[in-house]
Design a protein around this motif. Structure first.
Motif, short mmCIF file in Angstrom:
data_model
loop_
_atom_site.label_atom_id
_atom_site.label_comp_id
_atom_site.label_asym_id
_atom_site.label_seq_id
_atom_site.Cartn_x
_atom_site.Cartn_y
_atom_site.Cartn_z
N ILE A 31 1.64 9.11 0.90
CA ILE A 31 0.44 8.87 0.10
C ILE A 31 -0.10 10.17 -0.50
O ILE A 31 -0.49 10.19 -1.67
CB ILE A 31 -0.64 8.16 0.94
CG1 ILE A 31 -0.09 6.87 1.53
CG2 ILE A 31 -1.88 7.88 0.09
CD1 ILE A 31 0.46 5.89 0.51
N VAL A 38 -5.22 5.26 -0.98
CA VAL A 38 -4.43 4.04 -0.97
C VAL A 38 -5.29 2.85 -0.55
O VAL A 38 -6.26 2.99 0.20
CB VAL A 38 -3.21 4.19 -0.02
CG1 VAL A 38 -3.64 4.18 1.44
CG2 VAL A 38 -2.16 3.12 -0.28
N THR A 42 -2.03 -2.12 1.02
CA THR A 42 -0.71 -1.49 1.00
C THR A 42 -0.28 -1.13 2.41
O THR A 42 0.87 -1.34 2.81
CB THR A 42 -0.73 -0.23 0.12
OG1 THR A 42 -1.07 -0.60 -1.22
CG2 THR A 42 0.61 0.48 0.13
N LEU A 264 7.17 1.90 -2.99
CA LEU A 264 5.82 2.34 -3.30
C LEU A 264 5.45 2.04 -4.75
O LEU A 264 4.30 1.72 -5.05
CB LEU A 264 5.68 3.84 -3.03
CG LEU A 264 5.44 4.25 -1.58
CD1 LEU A 264 5.54 5.77 -1.43
CD2 LEU A 264 4.10 3.75 -1.06
N GLY A 268 2.42 0.09 -3.82
CA GLY A 268 1.37 1.08 -3.61
C GLY A 268 0.26 0.98 -4.63
O GLY A 268 0.51 0.99 -5.84
#
Length: 289
Positions: A31, A38, A42, A264, A268
């Protein structure tokens, strides 16, 4: 789920709960390179693959926020978490320790720090441990000369000593549990060697599995290497397993990185939408000096 990953997950389930520690790994490894913030959803999606209940994750995030690691922002019903400055400094130090090549130059001397009773000794102890200092005696900390001194210990009395004589070697052996570190490195390699074989045979891993494998790889490696002062080669026993463990970790990490980043890309999210692309430094991790 790929067979080597299944074994790693089974081992994780046999250990005491480490949800908070895994959250730290997720932020530091995945992250922070993408902006540092984030969506809780997620994280919940990731922990679902570990068979860890969402309520456990929420509780762990609340504790980490209360301990000063993260700040939470609410947007409607959604929660987003970002590292606070203090947490970011700790993460930056840990990132260098985990991913950068060990220092190759050494002056032949050690730095000694003396910390008196008037200090916040607990805060200094934690910071010095993360920075790679060992402690042969209460209030005494030692590291190879040149290791940066954390801010929490910037006012300590500082001395330099030689490691060339028997006293210096005794100081070394009493400051760090090298045998325990060696055993931990060997255990790490036993756990993850099958995953290297799987990747080496070019067996396909789904994006979600690649991300899970990447996080668990760094989670296990971080627990060992952050206790390792990364001593100069001249001071370590022959065939030190830390070198082989770093090589193994780097090979697996580079093999997992493209697919895990694709996960991601799809899952994400932060306050502004999809996570930004990772900085170029991510792709240089575990490079050579």
């Amino acid at each position: 789920m790929a067979h080597p990953l299944t074994r790693i997950l089974d081992q994780l389930k046999r250990e005491p709960s480490r949800t908070g520690s895994i959250i730290i790994t997720v932020f530091g490894d995945a992250i922070v390179p993408r902006g540092g913030s984030v969506w809780l959803g997620t994280l919940l999606e990731f922990f679902k693959a570990l068979d860890i209940d969402g309520s456990v994750v929420r509780t762990a995030m609340s504790r980490l926020a209360a301990d000063g690691w993260f700040e939470r922002e609410k947007v409607g019903r959604n929660s987003f978490y970002r590292l606070v400055n203090k947490g970011r400094q700790t993460f930056d130090t840990a990132t260098r320790h985990i991913y950068d090549p060990p220092p190759s130059d050494w002056t032949g001397r050690f730095e000694l720090l003396l910390i008196g009773n008037g200090w916040d000794r607990e805060g200094a102890r934690e910071a010095l441990g993360h920075a790679g200092f060992g402690s042969p005696l209460p209030g005494v900390w030692v590291a190879p000369s040149g290791v940066p001194v954390p801010d929490e210990a910037a006012g300590a009395i500082r001395l330099e000593v030689s490691a060339e004589d028997d006293s210096g070697r005794r100081l070394l052996s009493e400051s760090w549990p090298l045998e325990r570190m060696a055993d931990a490195y060997l255990k790490f390699m036993t756990t993850f060697e099958p995953l290297r074989g799987w990747i080496g045979r070019r067996e396909a891993l789904a994006d979600a599995d690649a991300f899970v494998a990447r996080i668990l790889l760094i989670h296990h490696y971080r627990r060992v290497v952050l206790r390792d002062p990364l001593l100069p080669m001249a001071l370590l026993p022959g065939e030190w397993p830390g070198w082989a463990a770093r090589k193994l970790c780097g090979e697996i990490y580079r093999g997992l990185l493209p697919a895990s980043e694709q996960w991601l890309d799809r899952h994400g999210t932060n306050e502004a939408g999809p996570l930004p692309k990772a900085a170029a430094a991510l792709w240089q991790r575990f490079g050579e000096a």
